[in-house]
Design an enzyme around this catalytic site. Structure first.
Site, mmCIF file in Angstrom:
data_model
loop_
_atom_site.group_PDB
_atom_site.id
_atom_site.type_symbol
_atom_site.label_atom_id
_atom_site.label_comp_id
_atom_site.label_asym_id
_atom_site.label_seq_id
_atom_site.Cartn_x
_atom_site.Cartn_y
_atom_site.Cartn_z
ATOM 1 N N ASP A 41 18.435 37.549 48.330
ATOM 2 C CA ASP A 41 18.851 38.654 47.463
ATOM 3 C C ASP A 41 19.128 38.157 46.040
ATOM 4 O OD1 ASP A 41 19.511 41.214 46.795
ATOM 5 O OD2 ASP A 41 21.387 41.277 47.928
ATOM 6 N N ARG B 150 22.962 34.605 53.088
ATOM 7 C CA ARG B 150 22.624 35.666 52.138
ATOM 8 C C ARG B 150 23.061 35.240 50.742
ATOM 9 N NH1 ARG B 150 22.670 42.186 52.561
ATOM 10 N NH2 ARG B 150 21.801 42.557 50.494
ATOM 11 N N ASN C 220 12.175 49.148 51.526
ATOM 12 C CA ASN C 220 11.710 48.688 50.208
ATOM 13 C C ASN C 220 10.533 49.501 49.649
ATOM 14 O OD1 ASN C 220 12.473 45.148 50.755
ATOM 15 N ND2 ASN C 220 13.657 46.710 49.705
ATOM 16 N N ARG D 233 11.135 51.609 46.481
ATOM 17 C CA ARG D 233 11.270 51.058 45.120
ATOM 18 C C ARG D 233 10.134 51.590 44.239
ATOM 19 N NH1 ARG D 233 14.101 45.216 45.101
ATOM 20 N NH2 ARG D 233 15.685 45.752 46.601
HETATM 21 C C1 FPP Z 1 15.978 41.168 46.950
HETATM 22 O O1 FPP Z 1 16.227 41.062 45.583
HETATM 23 C C2 FPP Z 1 14.662 40.663 47.218
HETATM 24 C C3 FPP Z 1 13.638 41.405 47.716
HETATM 25 C C4 FPP Z 1 13.742 42.824 48.060
HETATM 26 C C5 FPP Z 1 12.334 40.803 47.909
HETATM 27 C C6 FPP Z 1 12.364 39.385 48.378
HETATM 28 C C7 FPP Z 1 11.017 38.893 48.313
HETATM 29 C C8 FPP Z 1 10.629 37.702 47.868
HETATM 30 C C9 FPP Z 1 11.510 36.622 47.392
HETATM 31 C C10 FPP Z 1 9.191 37.433 47.884
HETATM 32 C C11 FPP Z 1 8.803 36.969 49.258
HETATM 33 C C12 FPP Z 1 7.435 36.611 49.190
HETATM 34 C C13 FPP Z 1 6.734 35.959 50.107
HETATM 35 C C14 FPP Z 1 5.383 35.585 49.745
HETATM 36 C C15 FPP Z 1 7.232 35.620 51.446
HETATM 37 P P1 FPP Z 1 16.499 42.380 44.762
HETATM 38 O O2 FPP Z 1 15.235 42.781 44.116
HETATM 39 O O3 FPP Z 1 17.100 43.417 45.637
HETATM 40 O O4 FPP Z 1 17.517 41.843 43.717
HETATM 41 P P2 FPP Z 1 18.718 42.622 43.056
HETATM 42 O O5 FPP Z 1 19.648 43.009 44.185
HETATM 43 O O6 FPP Z 1 19.301 41.617 42.140
HETATM 44 O O7 FPP Z 1 18.135 43.806 42.336
#
Ligand code: FPP
Length: 238
Positions: free
Chosen positions: A15, A185, A63, A66
């Site tokens: 996250d 997390r 997701n 989004r």
């Molecule tokens: C949460 O951060 C992250 C996600 C919803 C996506 C996680 C995905 C990756 C790291 C890419 C994975 C890729 C592969 C190829 C396995 P957020 O966007 O919710 O962050 P925020 O809470 O700060 O807005």
């Protein structure tokens, strides 16, 4: 610190990509791109450390809500990850697996094909099992398992008495792998957000304020050190 108690299976909620990007006045997708880079380093390091299973929450069933540009950006990153790993699989010992509802029409067909291809070419590998939760929701997984169990009971393949905890585990997407010992997390949020609700029942939780793109080997070591000091009792007294 000498680690005497290494988790066999680690689950990670990666996250904070969006906040990482916002702090730097960069687009959210740049945060995700850096998130993939952090993940690739952690997979290699976890393998080096002797971790057998690493399960990450890459894309949840929620997701899809989004903005389209962000979803498309994430799909692009999955495509690139899969393509790169299909190319380099021969040089690596990583076994690739996916959990989640892969039958969904939301998932682009080419991604489904690449997932199946990478799973197939790495199925006999003996290194770390990298388990990507993709279009994954814990309640959705339990629902799908219950539908299969009910169907098998209706078809006379199992009796109602045969429904034990072990049988239920065997109908989940994570059948054939142990439950996570440790769940990490990042980004300061302290909840599990529909990630592995059945499998995390006895896991240790480690929360850190570190944002996912900043999660380095040193941060991973800190989590292992904290886990090493935890005493797991599984409901028993000492
Ligand atoms: C949460 O951060 C992250 C996600 C919803 C996506 C996680 C995905 C990756 C790291 C890419 C994975 C890729 C592969 C190829 C396995 P957020 O966007 O919710 O962050 P925020 O809470 O700060 O807005």
């Amino acid at each position: 610190m000498t680690i005497t108690n290494l988790p066999e299976h680690i689950a990670i909620i990666m996250d904070g990509n969006g906040r990482w990007a916002k702090k730097r006045f960069l687009p959210r997708n740049e945060g995700h791109r850096r998130g993939v880079k952090a993940l690739e380093d952690i997979i290699d390091y976890a393998e080096e450390k002797g971790i057998k299973y690493l399960t990450v929450y890459a894309f949840s069933t929620e997701n899809w809500r989004r903005p389209e540009s962000e979803v498309n950006g994430l799909m692009g990153l999955f495509r690139r990850y899969l393509d790169n790993n299909i190319k380099t699989a021969g040089k690596k010992n990583l076994r690739f697996n996916v959990i989640g509802d892969l039958k969904s029409a939301n998932i682009p067909e080419d991604i489904k094909e690449k997932i199946n291809q990478l799973k197939e070419i790495t199925k006999d590998k003996t290194g770390i099992c990298f388990n990507m939760a993709f279009n994954y929701g814990g309640r959705d997984e339990v629902k799908r398992a219950l539908q299969k169990i009910a169907q098998d009971a209706k078809d006379g393949k199992i009796t109602v008495e045969a429904i034990t905890e072990e049988l239920i585990s065997g109908y989940l997407d994570t059948s054939h792998m142990p439950d996570p010992d440790l769940m990490i997390r990042t980004s300061g949020e302290e909840r599990t957000s529909n990630f592995l609700p059945w499998q995390l029942a006895y896991s240790e939780f480690y929360f850190t304020d570190c944002l996912w793109p900043d999660f380095t080997k040193e941060e991973f070591d800190k989590a292992l050190e904290v886990y090493n000091t935890r005493k797991r009792r599984f409901g028993k007294s000492e």
